[in-house]
Design a protein around this motif. Structure first.
Motif, PDB file in Angstrom:
ATOM      1  N   ASN A   9      11.951  27.214  24.610  1.00 31.15           N
ATOM      2  CA  ASN A   9      13.505  27.465  25.613  1.00 31.15           C
ATOM      3  C   ASN A   9      13.383  27.819  26.734  1.00 31.15           C
ATOM      4  O   ASN A   9      12.338  28.356  27.777  1.00 31.15           O
ATOM      5  CB  ASN A   9      14.696  27.098  24.656  1.00 31.15           C
ATOM      6  CG  ASN A   9      15.051  28.554  24.449  1.00 31.15           C
ATOM      7  OD1 ASN A   9      14.814  29.525  25.203  1.00 31.15           O
ATOM      8  ND2 ASN A   9      15.047  28.877  22.573  1.00 31.15           N
ATOM      9  N   ASP A  42      13.511  31.732  26.737  1.00 32.19           N
ATOM     10  CA  ASP A  42      12.965  31.936  25.893  1.00 32.19           C
ATOM     11  C   ASP A  42      11.677  32.299  26.833  1.00 32.19           C
ATOM     12  O   ASP A  42      11.195  33.033  26.802  1.00 32.19           O
ATOM     13  CB  ASP A  42      12.878  31.873  24.758  1.00 32.19           C
ATOM     14  CG  ASP A  42      13.837  31.755  23.544  1.00 32.19           C
ATOM     15  OD1 ASP A  42      14.750  32.098  23.968  1.00 32.19           O
ATOM     16  OD2 ASP A  42      13.317  31.724  22.643  1.00 32.19           O
ATOM     17  N   SER A  56      17.868  35.324  23.434  1.00 33.87           N
ATOM     18  CA  SER A  56      19.275  35.566  23.275  1.00 33.87           C
ATOM     19  C   SER A  56      19.196  35.558  21.958  1.00 33.87           C
ATOM     20  O   SER A  56      17.851  35.168  20.760  1.00 33.87           O
ATOM     21  CB  SER A  56      20.324  35.194  24.117  1.00 33.87           C
ATOM     22  OG  SER A  56      20.575  34.263  22.959  1.00 33.87           O
ATOM     23  N   LYS A  79      20.872  34.761  20.138  1.00 31.06           N
ATOM     24  CA  LYS A  79      22.244  34.209  19.612  1.00 31.06           C
ATOM     25  C   LYS A  79      21.074  32.968  17.690  1.00 31.06           C
ATOM     26  O   LYS A  79      19.892  32.179  19.237  1.00 31.06           O
ATOM     27  CB  LYS A  79      22.408  33.175  20.429  1.00 31.06           C
ATOM     28  CG  LYS A  79      24.036  33.146  20.590  1.00 31.06           C
ATOM     29  CD  LYS A  79      24.777  32.039  21.195  1.00 31.06           C
ATOM     30  CE  LYS A  79      26.433  31.979  21.510  1.00 31.06           C
ATOM     31  NZ  LYS A  79      25.303  32.335  23.386  1.00 31.06           N
ATOM     32  N   GLY A  80      21.209  32.799  17.322  1.00 34.81           N
ATOM     33  CA  GLY A  80      21.016  32.267  16.267  1.00 34.81           C
ATOM     34  C   GLY A  80      19.392  32.498  15.198  1.00 34.81           C
ATOM     35  O   GLY A  80      18.717  32.034  14.644  1.00 34.81           O
ATOM     36  N   ILE A  81      19.739  33.646  15.997  1.00 38.33           N
ATOM     37  CA  ILE A  81      17.848  34.269  15.384  1.00 38.33           C
ATOM     38  C   ILE A  81      18.609  35.341  14.021  1.00 38.33           C
ATOM     39  O   ILE A  81      18.975  36.426  14.079  1.00 38.33           O
ATOM     40  CB  ILE A  81      16.714  35.234  16.294  1.00 38.33           C
ATOM     41  CG1 ILE A  81      17.062  33.695  17.626  1.00 38.33           C
ATOM     42  CG2 ILE A  81      15.728  35.744  15.779  1.00 38.33           C
ATOM     43  CD1 ILE A  81      16.201  34.811  18.450  1.00 38.33           C
ATOM     44  N   ASP A  82      17.845  34.852  13.170  1.00 41.37           N
ATOM     45  CA  ASP A  82      17.539  35.848  12.011  1.00 41.37           C
ATOM     46  C   ASP A  82      18.403  37.529  12.185  1.00 41.37           C
ATOM     47  O   ASP A  82      16.909  38.152  13.336  1.00 41.37           O
ATOM     48  CB  ASP A  82      16.474  35.954  10.930  1.00 41.37           C
ATOM     49  CG  ASP A  82      16.871  37.259   9.747  1.00 41.37           C
ATOM     50  OD1 ASP A  82      17.469  37.539   9.799  1.00 41.37           O
ATOM     51  OD2 ASP A  82      15.907  36.540   8.315  1.00 41.37           O
TER      52      ASP A  82
END
Ligand code: GBH
Length: 465
Positions: free
Chosen positions: A233, A236, A305, A307-310
């Protein structure tokens, strides 16, 4: 004619060390103090309060260590010269006893048939120069060139392979930006000035070595980071571009293109206006070198970011770090790690060699460091069985071999490290050697990996395991 070996004819097999990490004897024969002596003496900076003594007491045991290199069939040995042994105050008087040590070392290497590869700066800046401003001060680059001339004059009749500086990113950013390394300052603008003066020091030292009249091939050892975007994305990709800029291109563009990368200068505009760059500096820095040393350990994945990553996989968030602003987080891929916590991924070595072969314009490449720490124990049979380390080496050397077959002009490889040693902020707790060191008795034991590597060095073929 087909080559029955895995590696080309003449491929150089070596191992590497650095002065502060192995020598010990920090007050012997007129050695001055370095920033690492000061840092290690400062409580809380180095794990367990470890210092540069005794290290491997290599200063007194170099002859035994050269004999060990011979047993390991090494064709080359990469060591560094301790600036504080040569010019204890950083500038001015030369300490002959310090030069004599490297004189003896070089002579015994040559006698053993091991090529000496000398690095002039592997992080042990004389403390008086740090007191005068350190690498953020331009004067340090000139003092470095003077020191380089002294060493090259003294050893250049026998040492023909030189590296000016080791991993300038570590010196500039770990030393002056996040303070994890000596001198432990936390000042982003100072880190950028240090970056420039390390590069300038490299360029001036290269001139100094060449001015001696001795035959010399000159390069530096660069720790190019392998930065990969975590996801496909835009955020990243942006984080990866930025990190690649401040980790890699801020060094390789001046060296190979004679300019700082425009996007990096723009990214960093709030921190520095780059006014430390003076006329002629970039020409000095980009003067052609003869080879590039590549140090590689592990790739790094970054995301824009968390966000959304373990969360268990995310690190580096909120660190004072040029590359890792709020919009750059480091993400673990869940791969096996070494005792440093660094993920094991040999494809990173292949990628970095391919990329640098392109950027450096066809000069010879050497892997000047690659290796790993694992928790070793001496077995009842007196040996050190370290299959994970052997696998690490084999994996990375297979990647190096693929790169050679794809056309990369890789001419040699140095294992990091010959000996277990002082692993900077981790002290003696992390063991990178292919030879085990007992710090109580100073006994050396060749690890299983060392035996494996000796066989590879002898035949240039992967030993059957
Ligand atoms: C080298 O530094 C040094 O030249 C050498 O003296 C040292 O002993 C050896 O490596 C082992 O450390 O922290 O997960 O983000 C290498 C330093 C290692 C710094 C990798 C950047 C990035 C991985 N680099 N690290 S991570």
């Amino acid at each position: 004619m087909s080559n029955p070996n895995d590696f080309p004819e003449g491929f150089l097999w070596g191992a590497a060390t650095a002065s502060f990490q192995i020598e010990g004897a920090t007050t012997a024969d007129g050695r001055g103090r370095s920033i690492w002596d000061t840092f290690a003496d400062t409580p809380g900076k180095v794990l367990n309060g470890d210092t540069g003594d005794p290290a491997d007491d290599h200063y007194h045991r170099y002859a035994e260590d050269v004999a060990l290199m011979r047993r390991l069939n090494l064709g080359a040995y990469r060591f560094s010269v301790a600036w504080p042994r040569i010019i204890p105050e950083g500038s001015g008087a030369v300490n002959q006893a310090g030069l004599d040590f490297y004189d003896r070392l070089v002579d015994s290497l040559l006698e053993a048939g091991v090529q000496p590869w000398a690095t002039l700066y592997h992080w042990d800046l004389p403390q008086p120069l740090e007191d005068a401003g350190g690498w953020p001060a331009r004067d340090t680059a000139y003092r470095f060139a003077e020191y380089a001339k002294v060493v090259a004059d003294a050893l250049g009749d026998r040492v023909t392979n030189w590296m000016t500086i080791n991993e300038p990113w570590c010196s500039a950013f770990l030393g002056y930006e996040n303070g994890h390394h000596a001198p432990g300052r936390r000042d982003a603008a100072a880190a950028l000035a240090a970056t420039h003066h390390l590069l300038l020091g490299h360029g001036l030292a290269t001139e100094a070595i060449r001015s001696t009249g001795h035959t010399a091939t000159v390069g530096l050892a660069h720790n190019q980071a392998v930065i990969r975007p975590h996801g496909a994305n835009a955020a990243d990709a942006r984080a990866a571009r930025r990190a690649d800029g401040v980790r890699n291109r801020i060094f390789t563009d001046p060296l190979f293109k004679g300019a700082y990368p425009a996007d990096v200068v723009e990214d960093l505009a709030d921190i520095s206006d780059f006014s430390f760059v003076q006329e002629g500096d970039l020409a000095t820095i980009s003067a052609p070198i003869d080879f590039l040393g590549v140090n590689y350990y592990s790739p790094e994945f970054v995301a824009g970011s968390a966000k959304g990553i373990d969360p268990a996989l995310v690190s580096g968030e909120g660190e004072a770090w040029l590359g890792a602003g709020p919009e750059e987080v480091h993400v673990s891929q869940g791969l096996p790690v070494t005792h440093m916590g660094w993920e094991i991924d040999p494809t990173g070595l292949y990628d970095v060699l391919q990329r640098l072969a392109g950027e450096s314009g066809g000069i010879d490449l050497y892997v000047t460091e690659n290796g790993c720490a694992f928790e070793d124990t001496v077995s009842e049979d007196g040996a050190v069985h370290d299959p994970d380390r052997t696998s690490y080496y084999e994996g990375h050397l297979r990647a190096a071999k693929e790169a050679i077959h794809a056309g990369v002009p890789l001419r040699g490889y140095f294992a990091w490290s010959l000996l277990d040693n002082f692993e900077w902020a981790w002290g003696y707790s992390r063991r990178f050697g292919i030879v085990h060191v007992n710090y109580e008795t100073q006994e050396r034991i060749v690890k299983d990996t060392g035996h494996w590597y000796a066989e590879l060095a002898r035949t240039s073929r992967f030993p059957v395991r």
